[in-house]
Design a protein around this motif. Structure first.
Motif, PDB file in Angstrom:
ATOM      1  N   VAL A  19     -47.583  -7.929 -26.570  1.00 23.65           N
ATOM      2  CA  VAL A  19     -46.222  -8.466 -26.788  1.00 23.65           C
ATOM      3  C   VAL A  19     -46.180  -9.472 -27.932  1.00 23.65           C
ATOM      4  O   VAL A  19     -45.188  -9.518 -28.676  1.00 23.65           O
ATOM      5  CB  VAL A  19     -45.593  -9.128 -25.536  1.00 23.65           C
ATOM      6  CG1 VAL A  19     -44.996  -8.133 -24.606  1.00 23.65           C
ATOM      7  CG2 VAL A  19     -46.541 -10.039 -24.837  1.00 23.65           C
ATOM      8  N   THR A  20     -47.224 -10.285 -28.064  1.00 21.71           N
ATOM      9  CA  THR A  20     -47.172 -11.291 -29.140  1.00 21.71           C
ATOM     10  C   THR A  20     -47.431 -10.626 -30.489  1.00 21.71           C
ATOM     11  O   THR A  20     -46.884 -11.039 -31.505  1.00 21.71           O
ATOM     12  CB  THR A  20     -48.151 -12.455 -28.890  1.00 21.71           C
ATOM     13  OG1 THR A  20     -49.485 -11.938 -28.791  1.00 21.71           O
ATOM     14  CG2 THR A  20     -47.809 -13.212 -27.628  1.00 21.71           C
ATOM     15  N   ALA A  21     -48.240  -9.571 -30.506  1.00 22.21           N
ATOM     16  CA  ALA A  21     -48.455  -8.830 -31.761  1.00 22.21           C
ATOM     17  C   ALA A  21     -47.156  -8.168 -32.212  1.00 22.21           C
ATOM     18  O   ALA A  21     -46.779  -8.210 -33.389  1.00 22.21           O
ATOM     19  CB  ALA A  21     -49.547  -7.776 -31.560  1.00 22.21           C
ATOM     20  N   VAL A  22     -46.476  -7.559 -31.281  1.00 20.26           N
ATOM     21  CA  VAL A  22     -45.211  -6.878 -31.573  1.00 20.26           C
ATOM     22  C   VAL A  22     -44.170  -7.887 -32.076  1.00 20.26           C
ATOM     23  O   VAL A  22     -43.458  -7.630 -33.059  1.00 20.26           O
ATOM     24  CB  VAL A  22     -44.733  -6.138 -30.297  1.00 20.26           C
ATOM     25  CG1 VAL A  22     -43.285  -5.765 -30.385  1.00 20.26           C
ATOM     26  CG2 VAL A  22     -45.597  -4.906 -30.051  1.00 20.26           C
ATOM     27  N   ALA A  23     -44.132  -9.042 -31.429  1.00 21.35           N
ATOM     28  CA  ALA A  23     -43.183 -10.081 -31.860  1.00 21.35           C
ATOM     29  C   ALA A  23     -43.511 -10.529 -33.283  1.00 21.35           C
ATOM     30  O   ALA A  23     -42.616 -10.666 -34.125  1.00 21.35           O
ATOM     31  CB  ALA A  23     -43.240 -11.268 -30.897  1.00 21.35           C
ATOM     32  N   ASP A  24     -44.802 -10.727 -33.559  1.00 21.72           N
ATOM     33  CA  ASP A  24     -45.221 -11.082 -34.930  1.00 21.72           C
ATOM     34  C   ASP A  24     -44.717 -10.049 -35.939  1.00 21.72           C
ATOM     35  O   ASP A  24     -44.270 -10.389 -37.026  1.00 21.72           O
ATOM     36  CB  ASP A  24     -46.759 -11.087 -35.040  1.00 21.72           C
ATOM     37  CG  ASP A  24     -47.400 -12.343 -34.481  1.00 21.72           C
ATOM     38  OD1 ASP A  24     -46.680 -13.300 -34.152  1.00 21.72           O
ATOM     39  OD2 ASP A  24     -48.648 -12.352 -34.394  1.00 21.72           O
ATOM     40  N   GLY A  25     -44.853  -8.782 -35.574  1.00 18.89           N
ATOM     41  CA  GLY A  25     -44.478  -7.705 -36.492  1.00 18.89           C
ATOM     42  C   GLY A  25     -43.005  -7.771 -36.868  1.00 18.89           C
ATOM     43  O   GLY A  25     -42.633  -7.631 -38.040  1.00 18.89           O
ATOM     44  N   ALA A  26     -42.169  -8.019 -35.872  1.00 19.08           N
ATOM     45  CA  ALA A  26     -40.723  -8.115 -36.136  1.00 19.08           C
ATOM     46  C   ALA A  26     -40.432  -9.306 -37.049  1.00 19.08           C
ATOM     47  O   ALA A  26     -39.655  -9.204 -38.004  1.00 19.08           O
ATOM     48  CB  ALA A  26     -39.967  -8.251 -34.810  1.00 19.08           C
ATOM     49  N   VAL A  27     -41.092 -10.426 -36.765  1.00 21.17           N
ATOM     50  CA  VAL A  27     -40.872 -11.636 -37.566  1.00 21.17           C
ATOM     51  C   VAL A  27     -41.341 -11.395 -39.004  1.00 21.17           C
ATOM     52  O   VAL A  27     -40.651 -11.755 -39.970  1.00 21.17           O
ATOM     53  CB  VAL A  27     -41.626 -12.837 -36.933  1.00 21.17           C
ATOM     54  CG1 VAL A  27     -41.545 -14.055 -37.835  1.00 21.17           C
ATOM     55  CG2 VAL A  27     -41.056 -13.163 -35.557  1.00 21.17           C
ATOM     56  N   ALA A  28     -42.504 -10.761 -39.151  1.00 24.59           N
ATOM     57  CA  ALA A  28     -43.049 -10.523 -40.495  1.00 24.59           C
ATOM     58  C   ALA A  28     -42.080  -9.704 -41.342  1.00 24.59           C
ATOM     59  O   ALA A  28     -41.844 -10.012 -42.516  1.00 24.59           O
ATOM     60  CB  ALA A  28     -44.394  -9.798 -40.388  1.00 24.59           C
ATOM     61  N   SER A  29     -41.499  -8.674 -40.759  1.00 23.14           N
ATOM     62  CA  SER A  29     -40.590  -7.823 -41.535  1.00 23.14           C
ATOM     63  C   SER A  29     -39.333  -8.566 -41.939  1.00 23.14           C
ATOM     64  O   SER A  29     -38.820  -8.394 -43.038  1.00 23.14           O
ATOM     65  CB  SER A  29     -40.214  -6.574 -40.745  1.00 23.14           C
ATOM     66  OG  SER A  29     -41.238  -5.659 -40.900  1.00 23.14           O
ATOM     67  N   LYS A  30     -38.836  -9.391 -41.042  1.00 20.99           N
ATOM     68  CA  LYS A  30     -37.644 -10.189 -41.349  1.00 20.99           C
ATOM     69  C   LYS A  30     -37.915 -11.061 -42.587  1.00 20.99           C
ATOM     70  O   LYS A  30     -37.102 -11.146 -43.507  1.00 20.99           O
ATOM     71  CB  LYS A  30     -37.318 -11.042 -40.112  1.00 20.99           C
ATOM     72  CG  LYS A  30     -36.486 -12.252 -40.350  1.00 20.99           C
ATOM     73  CD  LYS A  30     -35.030 -11.901 -40.281  1.00 20.99           C
ATOM     74  CE  LYS A  30     -34.188 -13.127 -40.630  1.00 20.99           C
ATOM     75  NZ  LYS A  30     -33.033 -12.798 -41.415  1.00 20.99           N
ATOM     76  N   PHE A  31     -39.106 -11.691 -42.627  1.00 24.49           N
ATOM     77  CA  PHE A  31     -39.393 -12.604 -43.737  1.00 24.49           C
ATOM     78  C   PHE A  31     -39.884 -11.844 -44.976  1.00 24.49           C
ATOM     79  O   PHE A  31     -39.728 -12.332 -46.090  1.00 24.49           O
ATOM     80  CB  PHE A  31     -40.335 -13.717 -43.272  1.00 24.49           C
ATOM     81  CG  PHE A  31     -39.592 -14.695 -42.404  1.00 24.49           C
ATOM     82  CD1 PHE A  31     -38.830 -15.699 -42.981  1.00 24.49           C
ATOM     83  CD2 PHE A  31     -39.559 -14.553 -41.017  1.00 24.49           C
ATOM     84  CE1 PHE A  31     -38.080 -16.559 -42.188  1.00 24.49           C
ATOM     85  CE2 PHE A  31     -38.819 -15.405 -40.220  1.00 24.49           C
ATOM     86  CZ  PHE A  31     -38.067 -16.421 -40.806  1.00 24.49           C
TER      87      PHE A  31
END
Ligand code: NAP
Length: 308
Positions: free
Chosen positions: A287-299
């Motif tokens: 779950v934390t990896a997936v959350a990181d992925g979403a944040v990375a794409s946004k930025f």
């Protein structure tokens, strides 16, 4: 000729990588995932994932990895099964090289995860595949009805022990301390496993083998006494090492080799983001990896819109 330029190149096809890819593609960015073996990363070696929301009965890790890949590809993400050999990330147009191809990217998401730590015993590597394993889900069936030793006391060791106890005749868990690091949720299953035995405050000092593993020598950390445990297999589950060799000298790492990234997943290099198990973080989970992925794409999207 194929266009090898992308808005985002994602190195690593685990949950963090494919979440980044999915969000990037849905934001209209061109996205390529470069993956060395198969989708899913370390998750793919997990028999049943029970702590990823949305699956009432749990889900097989490999299957979840395939679903994440297909879900991202539905929006135009490309995947290439190819190992990245070198990167030049400080440039405005970032360069990523595999053995056969060179890619250019406006942004890069580092999602290479981590690999299992070795015990460091002299014959450990040569016995890999001949009784020494780092993946119970992958290799457990080879030890059906046999005796195995698991080394470690974290969630991986305990999950492996529970899984192997269903297949093997006898399972020993050798842990260097006298209490587990693993979460309490495993306790009920551990107590039920009658063929499991814990060897506390002890370390494996030798793997005995002919052509195949025949046993281990275990040394007590309390009185230095060495005992022998005959076994057919040794499963090493003593944590992970971040897969960041490629980044040395370019991306800031901590003393253990994990990538330093801020809350937006941005590293010290503009346009370079780090997600999942390879970054310094307090909780390494799907779950934390997936959350990181979403944040990375946004930025990554913001960087492309405002900084290039
Ligand atoms: P971990 O949590 O780092 O645990 C490693 C274990 O190996 C610890 O018990 C540690 O002992 C021991 N160890 C480390 N180096 C050793 C050595 N050289 N010799 C002998 N023992 C050694 O690693 P993990 O269990 O692989 O888990 C990695 C991450 O994945 C964790 O964040 C974990 O929560 C997560 N994970 C989660 C699940 C789940 O939620 N279901 C399942 C698997 C993994 P000490 O305890 O003494 O340090």
């Amino acid at each position: 000729m194929e266009n090898n330029s992308y808005d985002v190149v994602i190195i690593g096809g685990g949950p963090g990588g494919y979440a980044a890819a999915l969000y990037a593609a849905r934001a209209g960015l061109s996205a390529l995932v470069l993956e060395k073996f198969s989708p899913g990363g370390q998750m793919a070696t997990t028999d049943v994932v029970e702590n990823y929301p949305g699956f009432a009965d749990g889900v097989n890790g490999f299957e979840l990895g395939m679903q994440m890949k297909q879900g991202a590809e539905r929006f135009g993400v490309k995947t290439k099964l190819s190992e990245v050999k070198s990167v030049e990330l400080a440039l405005e147009s970032k360069v990523i090289r595999t053995a056969k191809e060179t890619f250019e990217a406006k942004t890069v998401v580092l999602a290479m995860g981590a690999f299992p730590r070795e015990l460091g015993l002299p014959n450990e590597r040569e016995l890999r595949g001949r009784g020494v394993s780092y993946c119970a889900t992958c290799d457990g069936m080879f030890y059906k009805g046999k005796t195995v030793v698991i080394v470690g006391g974290g969630n991986t060791a305990v999950a492996d022990a529970i899984f192997l106890a269903k297949i093997c005749e006898k399972v020993y868990v050798v842990h260097r301390r006298d209490e587990l690091r693993a979460s309490k949720t495993y306790m009920e299953a551990l107590e039920k496993a009658e063929n499991m035995e814990f060897v506390w405050s002890a370390e494996v000092v030798e793997i005995e083998a002919g052509e195949l593993v025949t046993g281990v020598k275990v040394k007590s950390r309390k009185d230095d006494k060495v005992t022998e445990i005959p076994c057919d297999g040794v499963f090493v589950a003593v944590g992970n090492v971040p897969n960041t060799e490629l980044l040395k000298g370019q991306v800031d790492l901590d003393e253990a080799g994990y990538v330093l990234a801020d809350e937006t997943t941005q590293t010290n290099l503009p346009g370079v983001f780090a997600v999942g198990d390879l970054r310094k973080k307090p909780l390494r989970q799907i779950v934390t990896a997936v959350a990181d992925g979403a944040v990375a794409s946004k930025f990554a999207e913001e960087y492309i819109d405002h900084c290039l």
